[in-house]
Design an enzyme around this catalytic site. Structure first.
Site, PDB file in Angstrom:
ATOM      1  N   ASP A 195      22.559  49.098  91.311  1.00 46.88           N
ATOM      2  CA  ASP A 195      23.067  48.581  92.555  1.00 46.88           C
ATOM      3  C   ASP A 195      24.539  48.131  93.335  1.00 46.88           C
ATOM      4  O   ASP A 195      24.832  49.461  94.364  1.00 46.88           O
ATOM      5  CB  ASP A 195      21.781  48.244  92.806  1.00 46.88           C
ATOM      6  CG  ASP A 195      20.459  48.195  92.929  1.00 46.88           C
ATOM      7  OD1 ASP A 195      20.481  48.542  92.060  1.00 46.88           O
ATOM      8  OD2 ASP A 195      20.081  47.558  93.947  1.00 46.88           O
ATOM      9  N   GLU A 431      15.923  36.599  85.598  1.00 46.33           N
ATOM     10  CA  GLU A 431      16.726  38.209  85.941  1.00 46.33           C
ATOM     11  C   GLU A 431      17.739  38.706  84.989  1.00 46.33           C
ATOM     12  O   GLU A 431      18.155  39.635  84.996  1.00 46.33           O
ATOM     13  CB  GLU A 431      16.391  38.371  87.566  1.00 46.33           C
ATOM     14  CG  GLU A 431      17.216  39.910  87.935  1.00 46.33           C
ATOM     15  CD  GLU A 431      16.982  40.000  89.493  1.00 46.33           C
ATOM     16  OE1 GLU A 431      17.335  40.896  90.353  1.00 46.33           O
ATOM     17  OE2 GLU A 431      16.670  38.524  90.067  1.00 46.33           O
TER      18      GLU A 431
END
Length: 469
Positions: A195, A431
């Site tokens: 992103d 993550e």
């Protein structure tokens, strides 16, 4: 889908890759993460930051979940594909109606898929986003099948998913070759999955952001602002998504008044590499079902030819993104430019160049970094903490491990595999991590991190499952 309560964060698992006992402890810890994040029909990436079902997350999750429960892995993909649109697209988020809208932004009332997307086949009874993510799903379906062919065959798993996966690929080929060069384009920085990559800075600079006061970011409630995109970035993301929604999620045509394609229109090498690999997987699925694999093989060959012709830059030593709006390559070096190592039929000189680039100064794989960073270590925008602007992600490193092994770099693949397992264990299934120190960033107990660990551990115990080995 009914949300479950997340369990406690997984404690670090030190030395998990070094002994059989350590690997057993790591497998148990990774399994606990996936079990805690299971909702009954799919898996959330994280109960806090990402409390819905994400498209490419579910593909990676299914690959690892198959090592724990093949039936549950099949359900993961079937749930996602159950939200497929009539035009064939697989949306990047499938929303859980039990989760309050304020828990995640942009929420269903922003996307308005069932109304704004009705003309292109959005489901009337399931709320989703309107954009897509990398097409890893056919590869995931094939690996789920291979993990337990007997259960897959008995449940007719491949028969059920094959037409949906074919429709998904048909959508990409028919609607997203916006440059007319045989490659799929992305229309939003969220679509290639990376992103906040610096690759998008230049294309995004021409997008007027909406005011930061016009939206509320739920991600900052659960994540460190230093790890997340800025408000300016979000303002541009929202502007692009709003424009796409207000055009009824149609891919054809031009932006009003500009005479140009969509305001953000980029050919991304990683996205196309995953499509190539998934076309090969669809060929394998078709063959297993007694159907003609040739159309998928032909598409894979055509995509590979276009990928090399359009996005390979020998002077850079890797593939570069291409901005269709300006007709120029984007010179930022990102891990997406290494992901074509997944492609089986790359020319040998390109493979050798990618291997040099991966271990060179820009990515440092195996020397200054244990895991490949998401962005150029020497780049002007490198940040070891901020989302996709430098941290190392476990799913992209899983893909690189697979690519290295496929092209015969077995020692390097083994080294990367061990680094992934060690880093995941130490970081509590983070993550993403700082590529130099391995420090956990983002959230922990992250589903695809646990999933790729389960897959790699299974292949560690059974080397016969490795790619081309």
């Amino acid at each position: 889908m009914t949300a479950t309560t997340a369990g406690p964060s997984a404690p670090p698992v030190e030395g998990a890759h070094e002994t059989r006992t350590g690997r057993r402890a790591l497998r148990a810890a990774a399994s606990r993460v996936l079990l805690a994040n299971w909702t009954g029909s799919s898996t959330v990436p994280s109960h806090t930051l990402y409390p819905h079902q994400w498209s490419w997350d579910s593909a990676f999750i299914a690959i690892g979940l198959a090592r724990l429960s093949p039936r549950r892995a099949q359900r993961e993909l079937e749930t996602l594909l159950g939200a497929q649109w009539g035009d064939g697209r697989v949306p990047h988020i499938v929303f859980n109606p039990a989760v309050p809208h304020e828990a995640y932004f942009p929420s269903p009332d922003f996307w308005r898929s069932s109304t704004a997307g009705a003309a292109v086949g959005a489901p009337p009874d399931i709320e989703t986003s309107g954009i897509v993510q990398p097409p890893v799903h056919a590869l995931a379906a094939w690996l789920v099948h291979e993990s337990d062919p007997e259960t897959s065959g008995r449940r007719r798993f491949l028969e059920r998913v094959h037409p949906r996966l074919t429709a998904w690929h048909d959508y990409l080929h028919a609607n997203r070759d916006l440059g007319g060069h045989g490659l799929v384009s992305v229309l939003h920085p969220w679509e290639p999955g990376m992103d906040n990559s610096p690759c998008w800075d230049r294309p995004l600079a021409r997008v007027d952001p909406v005011p930061a006061t016009s939206f509320r970011r739920a991600d900052l409630t659960h994540g460190d602002a230093a790890d997340r995109p800025t408000d300016l970035d979000y303002g541009r993301y929202v502007r692009l998504a709003t424009g796409y929604r207000d055009r009824g999620y149609t891919d054809a045509g031009t932006d009003s008044g500009t005479g140009a394609p969509h305001e953000f229109t980029v050919e991304d090498p990683g996205f196309n590499a995953f499509l190539i690999v998934s076309e090969h997987a669809l060929a394998a699925i078709a063959l297993t079902l007694g159907r003609d694999p040739q159309p998928h093989r032909e598409r894979a060959r055509a995509l590979t030819t276009a990928l090399v012709a359009r996005l390979w830059h020998p002077e850079a030593g890797l593939f570069l993104c291409h901005d269709l709006r300006t007709g120029t390559p984007i010179e930022e070096k990102s891990v997406t430019g290494l992901l074509p190592l997944l492609v089986p039929d790359l020319p040998g000189d390109i493979v050798e160049a990618l291997l040099r680039t991966a271990s060179g100064d820009h990515f440092g794989l195996g020397s200054t970094t244990a895991l490949a960073p998401s962005y150029d270590l020497r780049g002007r925008s490198f940040d070891p903490s901020r989302y996709w602007r430098g941290p190392a992600w476990f799913n992209t490193n899983w893909a690189l491990e697979r690519g290295l092994r496929q092209h015969g770099a077995f020692a390097r693949a083994d080294e990367l595999r061990q680094a992934i397992l060690a880093s995941a264990g130490r970081s509590g299934f983070a993550e993403y991590v700082d590529p130099r120190t391995g420090r956990a960033r983002g959230t922990t107990d992250f589903s695809w991190t646990a999933a790729v660990v389960l897959d790699l551990l299974a292949r560690t115990e059974d080397p016969g499952q490795d790619v081309d080995r």
